[in-house]
Scaffold this motif. Structure first.
Motif, short mmCIF file in Angstrom:
data_model
loop_
_atom_site.label_atom_id
_atom_site.label_comp_id
_atom_site.label_asym_id
_atom_site.label_seq_id
_atom_site.Cartn_x
_atom_site.Cartn_y
_atom_site.Cartn_z
N LYS A 208 0.56 -1.25 0.37
CA LYS A 208 0.40 -0.43 0.33
C LYS A 208 1.00 1.47 0.05
N ALA B 114 2.10 1.71 -3.08
CA ALA B 114 1.50 2.20 -4.24
C ALA B 114 1.22 3.69 -3.53
N ALA B 115 0.61 3.74 -2.99
CA ALA B 115 0.72 5.71 -2.42
C ALA B 115 1.86 6.66 -2.86
N GLU C 260 3.26 5.79 -5.73
CA GLU C 260 3.48 5.76 -7.00
C GLU C 260 2.44 6.84 -7.35
N LEU C 261 1.25 6.64 -6.28
CA LEU C 261 0.32 7.67 -7.23
C LEU C 261 0.76 9.40 -6.86
N LEU C 262 1.71 9.38 -5.92
CA LEU C 262 1.81 10.77 -5.74
C LEU C 262 3.13 11.56 -6.56
N TYR C 263 3.41 9.83 -7.61
CA TYR C 263 4.07 10.47 -8.56
C TYR C 263 3.17 10.75 -9.88
N HIS D 232 -3.25 15.22 -1.52
CA HIS D 232 -3.69 14.09 -1.76
C HIS D 232 -2.84 13.21 -0.69
N LEU E 52 -4.45 9.95 0.89
CA LEU E 52 -3.59 8.89 1.47
C LEU E 52 -3.55 8.23 2.56
N LEU F 167 -6.92 6.88 3.52
CA LEU F 167 -7.19 5.31 3.12
C LEU F 167 -6.55 4.46 3.97
N GLU F 168 -5.58 4.75 4.56
CA GLU F 168 -4.75 3.34 5.16
C GLU F 168 -3.51 4.21 6.03
N ILE G 69 0.62 3.78 7.12
CA ILE G 69 1.09 4.49 5.93
C ILE G 69 1.59 5.69 6.17
#
Lengths: 279, 262
Positions: free
Chosen positions: A6, A9-10, A12-15, A25, A29, A32-33, A36
């Motif tokens: 997770k 993935a977080a 990667e999303l921030l990139y 963001h 994120l 959501l979790e 992290i």
């Protein structure tokens, strides 16, 4: 899914997501979790904030996660936390050891000079912390320049200095992120160029004729100084290429002129190449 | 709206349009694969709003709320009805569309638009003209999307106009969104609006507006580079030499201190 997956993935999303909204963001994120949170907060760079040191003539200092304790930040000028922490909290607050504080003061002084020569304004702060009761240390060197809301530069250099066993040489590792925001909002057209680039560098330096703490301070501060100067020069060139050439290259493949004059040019060009090949 | 839905919506609607399937994968991981349908339906909304092209072989079709028919979409000029996988953006289940013929105005606009697009956009650009239901208006749309994930970039052009037949007026907007992400995350966005204007030739008006957009864009880039960027950090100090960090560091004076005679 594991927490590590997770977290990846977080990141990667921030990139991928709009860098101007990184704070929102990041909060989303984490919502959501929550597990992290710590990893994200220490690895994702966000624009630096500014506070005033009331114990040093209101001189401004830069704030990030590295000089934060609870909701206060330590100033490099007076070595105090602002807003003031309770005596109880302060017992637990991190401060550099005495010799390292000496180096911190020296670095702040020399980077003030550097800031003046390169930024002609703006702010700088350096924070150092001890590593494992050795002569090794780590730290962060910060610069911020904001001409207005339209153009803002934040550079964040996270450093570590590791001595070899004989104490003959020291290796500096630096991870640099520059956050650059430019925008031009006019009534007829809005344009924004915003984001960040990150680069890692390392350098090993021989410690010649350096035996006392008094000699270590200028040795470290000048090594770090020249290293930061080189890295920022390189990153500035890269930023210029990415912001003003790469993005425009992308634009030019989205809308490309195929009208008669360019078609003619292309034909003439390929004809020319054919003729050359025949020679 | 649940907190989860709000967050997913914020994330999806902020994504570079060409990276939606990667964003979908990341969201799957973060939600333990529990909300596939919910995430997919938000992505469908995003795709319709951005008029994203769906592909079947060489053919590419736009999706929007104007050409939706139940769970499928139609292309009235090319007379096809198709389904779309909103994550992969593949068109499938293609049938002939017979319910409605394109109007004369619509076909004429389409032909003219086709000439303009072939002159100013790459072959992969997609365009269409949709009748806006229960009005005398047409939506004129051009999308040009490109990506090279291996070279760390994606880009999206969307221009869309409303042409009002009765009033002979046109209005609309261009937006460009480019993303470069090698060792970083750099986003370039530009938008411009065409305020409602009288026109006797909508496609000529669009061409003029978009050429102007491009001219302004290049001027702004130049200004940002030469003025805004250069004002933040110098390439070299005024002395045009790098700093002498050795013993000589004490010889430098802060400009401010020197000015004050400190």
């Amino acid at each position: 899914m594991s927490v590590d997956e997770k977290y990846d993935a977080a990141c990667e999303l921030l990139y991928r997501l709009d860098p101007t909204k990184v704070k929102t963001h990041l909060q989303n994120l984490i919502a959501l979790e929550p597990e992290i949170a710590e990893g994200l907060l220490s690895s994702i760079d966000i624009p630096l904030t500014i506070k005033k040191d009331t114990d040093a003539n209101n001189k401004e200092f830069l704030c990030c996660d590295y000089n934060r304790d609870i909701d206060s930040h330590r100033s490099p000028w007076s070595n105090q936390y602002f807003p003031e922490l309770s005596a109880e909290d302060l017992k637990e607050s991190p401060f550099p050891s005495e010799p390292l504080r000496e180096l911190e003061v020296a670095c702040n002084n020399s980077f003030e000079l550097y800031r003046d020569l390169y930024y002609e304004g703006g702010y700088t702060s350096t924070y150092l912390w001890d590593v494992d009761e050795s002569t090794d240390f780590a730290g962060v060197i910060l610069f911020k320049k904001a001409e207005s809301d339209d153009s803002k530069w934040d550079s964040i250099h996270v450093i570590s200095a590791t001595h070899d066993e004989e104490g003959m040489e020291v290796t500096y590792n630096v991870t640099t992120t520059v956050i650059l925001h430019l925008e031009n909002l006019s009534k007829e057209q809005q344009l924004s160029l915003s984001g960040n680039l990150t680069r890692e560098n390392s350098k090993t330096v021989k410690l010649q004729n350096v035996s006392t703490v008094e000699q270590l301070v200028p040795a470290h501060s000048s090594s770090l100084g020249s290293m930061i100067e080189d890295i920022e020069s390189k990153l500035r060139s890269m930023l210029e290429i990415v912001y003003f050439e790469k993005t425009l290259d992308i634009y030019n493949v989205l809308r490309e002129r195929n009208d008669d004059s360019t078609k003619l040019q292309k034909e003439q060009h390929s004809e020319l190449i054919e003729n050359f090949q025949k020679l | 709206m649940s907190e989860f839905e709000k967050i997913v919506r914020d994330i999806v609607f902020d994504s570079p349009p060409e990276e939606i399937s990667l964003v979908y994968d990341n969201l799957q991981v973060l939600s333990d694969g529990q909300s596939k349908q919910q995430i997919a339906s938000i992505i469908q909304e995003f795709n319709e709003k951005h008029r994203v092209p769906a592909a079947k072989g060489e053919e590419r079709y736009l999706v929007s709320e104007y050409n939706k028919s139940g769970s499928k979409y139609f292309d009235p000029v090319n007379k096809v009805l198709f389904a779309v996988d909103h994550i992969t953006r593949e068109a499938s289940d293609i049938e002939e569309y017979t319910s409605e013929d394109a109007t004369q105005v619509q076909s004429d606009l389409y032909d003219e638009l086709s000439k303009y697009v072939s002159n100013f956009f790459p072959d992969t650009a997609v365009f269409n003209v949709f009748k806006i239901p229960e009005s005398d208006q047409y939506a004129i749309i051009v999308v040009s999307n490109k990506k090279s994930l291996g070279d760390f970039w994606t880009g999206y052009w969307l221009s869309e106009y409303v042409y009002d037949v009765d009033g002979d007026t046109i209005s609309g907007e261009v937006s460009v969104d480019a993303h470069y992400f090698e060792d970083g995350n750099v986003r370039f966005k530009s938008t411009a609006s065409l305020e409602s204007a009288q026109t006797d030739s909508p496609i000529v008006s669009i061409k003029q507006f978009e050429n102007e957009f491009e001219k302004n864009l290049i001027n702004k880039f130049q200004y940002m580079n030469e003025t805004q960027f250069k004002g933040l950090r110098r390439r070299l100090p005024v002395t045009r030499a790098k700093i002498n960090w050795g013993q000589g560091i004490g010889n430098y004076r802060l400009g401010r201190d020197a000015a004050q005679g400190a």
